[in-house]
Design a protein around this motif. Structure first.
Motif, mmCIF file in Angstrom:
data_model
loop_
_atom_site.group_PDB
_atom_site.id
_atom_site.type_symbol
_atom_site.label_atom_id
_atom_site.label_comp_id
_atom_site.label_asym_id
_atom_site.label_seq_id
_atom_site.Cartn_x
_atom_site.Cartn_y
_atom_site.Cartn_z
ATOM 1 N N LYS A 1 0.832 -1.204 0.000
ATOM 2 C CA LYS A 1 0.000 0.000 0.000
ATOM 3 C C LYS A 1 0.866 1.254 0.000
ATOM 4 C CE LYS A 1 -3.684 -2.370 2.518
ATOM 5 N NZ LYS A 1 -4.512 -2.402 3.757
ATOM 6 N N PRO A 2 0.314 2.382 -0.430
ATOM 7 C CA PRO A 2 1.088 3.635 -0.379
ATOM 8 C C PRO A 2 1.578 3.928 1.036
ATOM 9 C CG PRO A 2 -0.901 3.924 -1.685
ATOM 10 C CD PRO A 2 -1.011 2.571 -1.050
ATOM 11 N N ILE A 3 2.785 4.493 1.124
ATOM 12 C CA ILE A 3 3.367 4.836 2.414
ATOM 13 C C ILE A 3 3.449 6.355 2.521
ATOM 14 C CG2 ILE A 3 4.644 2.678 2.539
ATOM 15 C CD1 ILE A 3 6.718 5.658 1.894
ATOM 16 N N ASN A 4 3.499 6.861 3.755
ATOM 17 C CA ASN A 4 3.582 8.298 3.962
ATOM 18 C C ASN A 4 4.996 8.673 4.372
ATOM 19 O OD1 ASN A 4 3.274 10.809 6.048
ATOM 20 N ND2 ASN A 4 1.843 10.949 4.320
ATOM 21 N N ALA A 5 5.587 9.627 3.658
ATOM 22 C CA ALA A 5 6.966 10.043 3.936
ATOM 23 C C ALA A 5 6.968 11.137 4.995
ATOM 24 C CB ALA A 5 7.637 10.526 2.662
ATOM 25 N N GLY A 6 6.547 10.801 6.197
ATOM 26 C CA GLY A 6 6.563 11.768 7.278
ATOM 27 C C GLY A 6 7.949 11.904 7.864
ATOM 28 N N SER A 7 8.160 12.954 8.631
ATOM 29 C CA SER A 7 9.469 13.192 9.241
ATOM 30 C C SER A 7 9.794 12.152 10.295
ATOM 31 C CB SER A 7 9.508 14.585 9.865
ATOM 32 O OG SER A 7 8.450 14.728 10.811
ATOM 33 N N ASP A 8 8.771 11.476 10.835
ATOM 34 C CA ASP A 8 8.984 10.428 11.824
ATOM 35 C C ASP A 8 8.495 9.079 11.298
ATOM 36 O OD1 ASP A 8 6.348 11.083 11.740
ATOM 37 O OD2 ASP A 8 6.031 11.067 13.908
ATOM 38 N N SER A 9 8.687 8.821 10.001
ATOM 39 C CA SER A 9 8.189 7.599 9.373
ATOM 40 C C SER A 9 8.897 6.371 9.931
ATOM 41 C CB SER A 9 8.367 7.664 7.854
ATOM 42 O OG SER A 9 9.735 7.764 7.531
ATOM 43 N N VAL A 10 8.222 5.220 9.845
ATOM 44 C CA VAL A 10 8.769 3.972 10.383
ATOM 45 C C VAL A 10 9.800 3.388 9.419
ATOM 46 C CG1 VAL A 10 6.654 3.469 11.613
ATOM 47 C CG2 VAL A 10 6.939 2.621 9.282
ATOM 48 N N SER A 11 10.579 2.444 9.925
ATOM 49 C CA SER A 11 11.550 1.740 9.084
ATOM 50 C C SER A 11 10.848 0.614 8.341
ATOM 51 C CB SER A 11 12.677 1.180 9.954
ATOM 52 O OG SER A 11 13.563 0.412 9.183
ATOM 53 N N TYR A 12 11.131 0.504 7.046
ATOM 54 C CA TYR A 12 10.487 -0.512 6.209
ATOM 55 C C TYR A 12 11.471 -1.645 5.933
ATOM 56 C CZ TYR A 12 6.882 2.986 5.461
ATOM 57 O OH TYR A 12 5.877 3.917 5.650
ATOM 58 N N SER A 13 11.005 -2.872 6.184
ATOM 59 C CA SER A 13 11.801 -4.059 5.858
ATOM 60 C C SER A 13 11.232 -4.664 4.591
ATOM 61 C CB SER A 13 11.751 -5.077 7.000
ATOM 62 O OG SER A 13 12.330 -4.541 8.170
ATOM 63 N N MET A 14 12.071 -4.739 3.552
ATOM 64 C CA MET A 14 11.601 -5.225 2.261
ATOM 65 C C MET A 14 12.433 -6.417 1.805
ATOM 66 S SD MET A 14 11.241 -1.515 0.395
ATOM 67 C CE MET A 14 10.596 -2.179 -1.135
ATOM 68 N N THR A 15 11.795 -7.317 1.066
ATOM 69 C CA THR A 15 12.505 -8.444 0.452
ATOM 70 C C THR A 15 12.391 -8.343 -1.056
ATOM 71 O OG1 THR A 15 10.518 -9.836 0.638
ATOM 72 C CG2 THR A 15 12.151 -10.001 2.403
ATOM 73 N N MET A 16 13.436 -8.797 -1.748
ATOM 74 C CA MET A 16 13.458 -8.738 -3.208
ATOM 75 C C MET A 16 13.377 -10.140 -3.796
ATOM 76 S SD MET A 16 16.111 -5.721 -4.197
ATOM 77 C CE MET A 16 15.387 -5.593 -5.843
ATOM 78 N N PHE A 17 12.762 -10.233 -4.957
ATOM 79 C CA PHE A 17 12.552 -11.523 -5.602
ATOM 80 C C PHE A 17 12.550 -11.322 -7.113
ATOM 81 C CE2 PHE A 17 8.632 -9.452 -4.435
ATOM 82 C CZ PHE A 17 7.883 -9.466 -5.599
ATOM 83 N N LEU A 18 12.821 -12.377 -7.840
ATOM 84 C CA LEU A 18 12.782 -12.348 -9.299
ATOM 85 C C LEU A 18 11.381 -12.730 -9.753
ATOM 86 C CD1 LEU A 18 14.635 -11.785 -11.725
ATOM 87 C CD2 LEU A 18 15.077 -14.240 -11.844
ATOM 88 N N SER A 19 10.795 -11.911 -10.603
ATOM 89 C CA SER A 19 9.425 -12.132 -11.050
ATOM 90 C C SER A 19 9.333 -11.764 -12.528
ATOM 91 C CB SER A 19 8.455 -11.271 -10.228
ATOM 92 O OG SER A 19 7.142 -11.360 -10.730
ATOM 93 N N ASP A 20 9.631 -12.725 -13.375
ATOM 94 C CA ASP A 20 9.621 -12.476 -14.816
ATOM 95 C C ASP A 20 8.179 -12.476 -15.313
ATOM 96 O OD1 ASP A 20 9.973 -12.292 -17.505
ATOM 97 O OD2 ASP A 20 11.253 -14.058 -17.723
ATOM 98 N N ASN A 21 7.595 -11.277 -15.390
ATOM 99 C CA ASN A 21 6.201 -11.170 -15.844
ATOM 100 C C ASN A 21 6.096 -10.811 -17.324
ATOM 101 O OD1 ASN A 21 6.964 -8.520 -15.853
ATOM 102 N ND2 ASN A 21 5.427 -7.796 -14.395
ATOM 103 N N THR A 22 7.188 -10.956 -18.051
ATOM 104 C CA THR A 22 7.126 -10.718 -19.500
ATOM 105 C C THR A 22 6.233 -11.769 -20.142
ATOM 106 O OG1 THR A 22 9.142 -12.038 -19.813
ATOM 107 C CG2 THR A 22 9.412 -9.663 -19.578
ATOM 108 N N PRO A 23 5.527 -11.422 -21.216
ATOM 109 C CA PRO A 23 4.630 -12.385 -21.856
ATOM 110 C C PRO A 23 5.391 -13.614 -22.353
ATOM 111 C CG PRO A 23 4.223 -10.158 -22.663
ATOM 112 C CD PRO A 23 5.480 -10.094 -21.858
ATOM 113 N N LEU A 24 4.803 -14.770 -22.126
ATOM 114 C CA LEU A 24 5.411 -16.009 -22.606
ATOM 115 C C LEU A 24 5.263 -16.085 -24.123
ATOM 116 C CD1 LEU A 24 6.732 -18.723 -21.798
ATOM 117 C CD2 LEU A 24 4.423 -19.688 -21.710
ATOM 118 N N LYS A 25 6.380 -16.357 -24.795
ATOM 119 C CA LYS A 25 6.381 -16.442 -26.252
ATOM 120 C C LYS A 25 7.160 -17.675 -26.699
ATOM 121 C CE LYS A 25 6.415 -11.396 -26.823
ATOM 122 N NZ LYS A 25 7.172 -10.239 -27.376
ATOM 123 N N ILE A 26 6.952 -18.065 -27.936
ATOM 124 C CA ILE A 26 7.833 -19.065 -28.549
ATOM 125 C C ILE A 26 9.019 -18.298 -29.119
ATOM 126 C CG2 ILE A 26 8.092 -20.734 -30.412
ATOM 127 C CD1 ILE A 26 5.193 -21.535 -30.009
#
Length: 535
Positions: free
Chosen positions: A220-245
């Motif tokens: 969801k959208p986050i608010n960039a306040g002056s006292d904003s919380v720390s965000y823990s994020m994980t990264m992953f590979l997600s090939d959403n390109t259309p499948l083709k021959i």
């Protein structure tokens, strides 16, 4: 006169060389970074209307790849040139900066001292073209979801919230890059809502390339306040390109259809009465075999599903190359095994033969398991099954061998759809010595009956050693070494980890790691190695 001119030229050359800047040849090594003593404009200047920025240091400096390393936020789209002049560096921008905006220039290690190339530390300049400085801040940490390791130099961006956000074509408004600990901090931003997204950005074009770049995002959208919380994020590979021959490879003996990426499943429907044997190779190549008789070409409908669960249909004409010689030269018929030949095998085993062609015939009464060179048991005495392509044979069985186990496969006992056979084979394995291996026992805590999960033991290179699906769990016959234990929440209950998809705002299935590595010793049992489902 000529002598006088020659003498003057020599003097110029000699004195010119003396005037060149060179690194000191002796004395104590300079380990101090250059310090910024003054800047134009000054840090945190308001109502700045200029086009030129100049930095002054306490020693001679050099510029190193500043076009790649200097990060200007928000993204200015304002070309600049730079000039290095002894103890100062000047940047001249082509256009005025946007009005009523706070800009942050983060130089990274782009400016270094002349002598030892020590980079200036935390070199940053903030100014506003309006009457106040923006005070918003967004910060946090970033890790790879598969390895749980922090990721260096990832682009973390703030995008204006929009229903039409396309990160493959739109650059972030504010951004930063992670340090070696996976930490990011985006400061002096306007206090409002943003979409927070991280991408690998391997080519540094600030756009997302789904084919080979990892991604992480907050739902969801986050608010960039002056006292904003720390965000823990994980990264992953997600090939959403259309499948083709991607391409087809017609040969005399077979015809391969190569997809643009790996597929999880593929269904084949023959559009006429003709059928052909086929198999899926390496997850992305569907190979049809030229088995006579059949027409010159065969039309098929392919229904392929990729790792994101998206299904695509294709119609494809299968047409083999014409045979030129009298005899058709076939690819060699071969097999591999799990476990590999010569690897130890337990007496209570699950064994797998993988063949490079579909199998037409197997003589299960003539293939024997030989234990300690005395006992012969035919394959027909064991439970075995084929995969859908009829090229992977899985055998479940039990032996009472003390020293060795051998599979005796006579020539002619396994015949492919092309009519060729494996040569006579004797696949040998030593009997696994229990004392050479360790054991891990534990349980999944905080899991209710509706939670489906996968407990995985992975080695130090994050290669999966074994996966279990119930609690309590026991990992047996583990070679001595260090391992990680991780828990996957199997949300869709398909007994494998599923990645996410930014376009659908779908996060990957969560993965949780036991904080510390596990040291497994030979002939040793570890108990109560528990892992919890976070509440």
């Amino acid at each position: 006169m000529i002598k006088t001119i020659a003498f003057a030229v020599i003097c110029l050359i000699l004195f010119g060389k003396c005037a060149q800047q060179v690194s000191p040849t002796g004395g104590k090594k300079d380990s101090l970074a250059p310090n910024l003593v003054e800047s134009v404009p000054l840090n945190k200047t308001l109502n700045f209307k200029g086009k030129k920025i100049e930095l002054f240091f306490d020693e001679y400096v050099v510029v190193d790849n500043i076009n790649q390393k200097l990060i200007i936020t928000p993204e200015a789209d304002n070309p600049y040139s730079y000039k290095q002049n002894g103890m100062s560096v000047a940047l001249t921008f082509k256009n005025q900066f946007q009005d009523s905006t706070t800009y942050t220039l983060s130089f990274g290690d782009a400016i270094k001292d002349f002598a030892e190339k020590n980079p200036a530390k935390n070199l940053k300049l903030v100014f506003s073209t309006g009457s106040s400085l923006d005070s918003g801040r967004v910060y946090g940490t970033l890790k790879d979801i598969k390895s749980n390791k922090p990721i260096l130099d990832v682009l973390v961006g703030l995008y204006n919230v929009s229903d039409t956000l396309n990160i493959t074509k739109q650059k972030p408004f504010y951004f930063s890059r992670t340090d070696s600990s996976g930490i990011f901090s985006i400061e002096n931003v306007q206090i409002k809502n943003y979409q927070l997204v991280a991408i690998d950005d391997k080519n540094r074009n600030m756009l997302y390339n789904a084919k080979d770049e990892r991604i992480g995002f907050i739902d969801k959208p986050i608010n960039a306040g002056s006292d904003s919380v720390s965000y823990s994020m994980t990264m992953f590979l997600s090939d959403n390109t259309p499948l083709k021959i991607q391409r087809t490879i017609p040969k005399v003996n077979n015809y391969s259809v190569v997809f643009s990426k790996s597929v999880e499943t593929v269904g084949v429907t023959f559009m006429n009465k003709d059928t052909l044997p086929y198999l899926l190779e390496n997850g992305s190549s569907l190979k049809f075999f030229n088995v006579q008789p059949h027409p010159d070409s065969t039309l098929v409908k392919l229904t392929a599903t990729d790792s994101l669960g998206k299904t695509t249909e294709f119609e494809q004409k299968i047409a083999f190359q014409a045979q030129r010689g009298k005899e058709r030269v076939k690819d060699p018929f071969s097999t591999s095994t799990i476990p590999e030949q010569s690897k130890p095998l337990t007496n209570d085993f699950t064994y797998q033969f993988t063949l490079n062609k579909p199998v037409h015939f197997i003589d299960d009464k003539n293939i024997n398991l030989i234990t300690d060179s005395l006992t012969h048991e035919p394959l027909s005495a064991f439970e075995y099954s084929w995969n859908k392509y009829h090229n992977v044979l899985t055998i479940a069985g039990k032996s009472f061998a003390k020293d060795s186990i051998k599979w005796d496969i006579p020539k002619g006992s396994i015949i492919s759809v092309e009519g060729d056979t494996l040569p006579k084979m004797l696949v040998k394995h030593a009997v696994l010595n229990e004392e050479d291996f360790g054991q891990i026992k534990g349980a999944v805590l905080n899991a209710d009956t509706s939670t489906h999960f996968i407990v995985e033991l992975v080695d130090e290179q994050f290669k999966v050693v074994e996966s279990l699906y119930s609690t309590p769990y026991t990992f047996r016959h583990i070679p001595q070494g260090k391992y990680h234990l991780r828990l996957i929440l199997d949300v869709n209950r398909n007994k494998r980890w599923d990645t996410g998809n930014f376009e659908d705002a779908k996060q990957p299935e969560p993965i949780y790691y036991l904080p510390d590595k596990i040291l497994v010793k030979s002939n040793f049992e570890l108990n109560d190695v528990n892992i919890s489902v976070p509440k």
